[in-house]
Scaffold this motif. Structure first.
Motif, short mmCIF file in Angstrom:
data_model
loop_
_atom_site.label_atom_id
_atom_site.label_comp_id
_atom_site.label_asym_id
_atom_site.label_seq_id
_atom_site.Cartn_x
_atom_site.Cartn_y
_atom_site.Cartn_z
N LYS A 115 0.81 -0.97 -0.05
CA LYS A 115 0.30 -0.21 -0.12
C LYS A 115 0.91 0.96 -0.05
N THR A 116 0.44 2.19 -0.40
CA THR A 116 1.86 3.05 -1.19
C THR A 116 1.12 4.09 -0.07
N ALA A 117 2.18 5.12 -0.36
CA ALA A 117 1.50 6.38 0.89
C ALA A 117 0.40 6.99 0.70
N SER A 118 -0.04 7.30 -0.99
CA SER A 118 -1.24 7.75 -1.54
C SER A 118 -2.78 7.10 -0.96
N GLY A 119 -2.75 5.82 -0.42
CA GLY A 119 -3.48 4.77 -0.75
C GLY A 119 -3.81 3.65 -1.77
N GLU A 120 -2.48 4.03 -2.71
CA GLU A 120 -2.55 2.74 -3.68
C GLU A 120 -1.86 1.49 -3.51
N THR A 121 -2.34 0.44 -4.39
CA THR A 121 -2.22 -0.80 -3.67
C THR A 121 -1.01 -0.60 -5.89
N ALA A 122 0.21 -1.38 -5.25
CA ALA A 122 1.46 -1.34 -5.79
C ALA A 122 1.71 -3.15 -5.63
N ILE A 138 7.99 -3.08 -10.38
CA ILE A 138 7.50 -1.90 -9.51
C ILE A 138 6.09 -0.98 -10.53
N THR A 139 5.20 -2.21 -10.42
CA THR A 139 3.69 -2.06 -11.22
C THR A 139 2.79 -1.14 -10.36
N LEU A 140 2.16 0.24 -10.42
CA LEU A 140 0.75 0.11 -10.00
C LEU A 140 -0.55 -1.60 -9.94
N LYS A 141 -1.31 -1.10 -8.86
CA LYS A 141 -2.58 -1.99 -9.63
C LYS A 141 -3.52 -1.50 -9.44
N THR A 142 -3.79 -0.50 -8.31
CA THR A 142 -5.28 0.68 -8.33
C THR A 142 -4.51 1.91 -8.47
N GLY A 143 -5.80 2.87 -8.24
CA GLY A 143 -5.14 4.67 -9.20
C GLY A 143 -5.63 4.95 -9.82
N LYS A 144 -5.60 6.12 -10.58
CA LYS A 144 -5.13 7.21 -11.77
C LYS A 144 -4.31 5.69 -12.65
N HIS A 145 -2.88 6.03 -12.30
CA HIS A 145 -1.96 5.29 -12.72
C HIS A 145 -2.24 3.52 -12.74
N ALA A 146 -3.33 2.47 -12.90
CA ALA A 146 -3.22 1.19 -12.56
C ALA A 146 -3.02 0.45 -13.83
N GLY A 147 -1.75 -0.55 -13.64
CA GLY A 147 -0.30 -0.68 -14.73
C GLY A 147 -0.15 0.29 -15.11
N LYS A 148 0.69 0.61 -14.45
CA LYS A 148 1.62 1.53 -15.06
C LYS A 148 3.05 1.13 -14.11
N ARG A 149 3.94 0.81 -14.97
CA ARG A 149 4.87 0.34 -14.51
C ARG A 149 5.50 2.51 -13.95
N ILE A 150 6.03 2.05 -12.08
CA ILE A 150 6.53 2.65 -12.16
C ILE A 150 8.54 2.31 -11.51
N THR A 174 6.68 5.48 2.40
CA THR A 174 6.75 4.54 3.12
C THR A 174 6.08 3.54 3.07
N TRP A 175 5.52 2.20 2.58
CA TRP A 175 5.14 2.02 2.02
C TRP A 175 4.49 0.72 2.72
N THR A 176 3.34 0.49 3.61
CA THR A 176 3.36 -0.83 3.86
C THR A 176 2.68 -2.46 3.58
#
Length: 113
Positions: A30-37, A48-60, A109-111
């Motif tokens: 869980k990222t600092a902004s509440g999205e899931t990576a 590292i790929t975002l699973k949720t949020g505005k940029h879901a599916g983007k490799r970051i 910090t991610w959890t």
């Protein structure tokens, strides 16, 4: 009887070695902004790929390393800029840091989920 013992021993050995195969960084965070990576092994590195949020599916990002210390690149999905990055793990926390010229740095910090 012997066949049962061998089968049980093989299953125990397989279960114990499976726990050592994955690096601590691999998994859902869980990222600092509440999205899931998701961080997964990919071609000798960890992607590292975002699973949720505005940029879901983007490799970051991608990281190399092992144990509790990793280095690589991190991309800010909002502005698509890439920074040199590092990650360190302490328990269920992952401290991600991105830097420009190793001087101007931001960290989050991610959890573990």
């Amino acid at each position: 009887m012997i066949r049962t013992f061998i089968l049980a021993a093989a299953m125990t050995l397989g279960a114990s070695t499976a726990g050592f195969a994955a690096e601590p960084i691999v998994g859902d965070w869980k990222t600092a902004s509440g999205e899931t990576a998701t961080i997964a092994s990919c071609g000798g590195a960890y992607c590292i790929t975002l699973k949720t949020g505005k940029h879901a599916g983007k490799r970051i990002g991608n990281m190399n390393g092992s144990g509790d210390s990793y280095t690589g690149e991190i991309t800010d999905p909002a502005n698509d800029k890439t920074y040199s990055g590092s990650a360190s793990i302490q328990g269920t926390s992952l401290k991600m840091q991105g830097c420009v010229l190793k001087v101007l740095c931001k960290s989050q910090t991610w959890t573990r989920m």
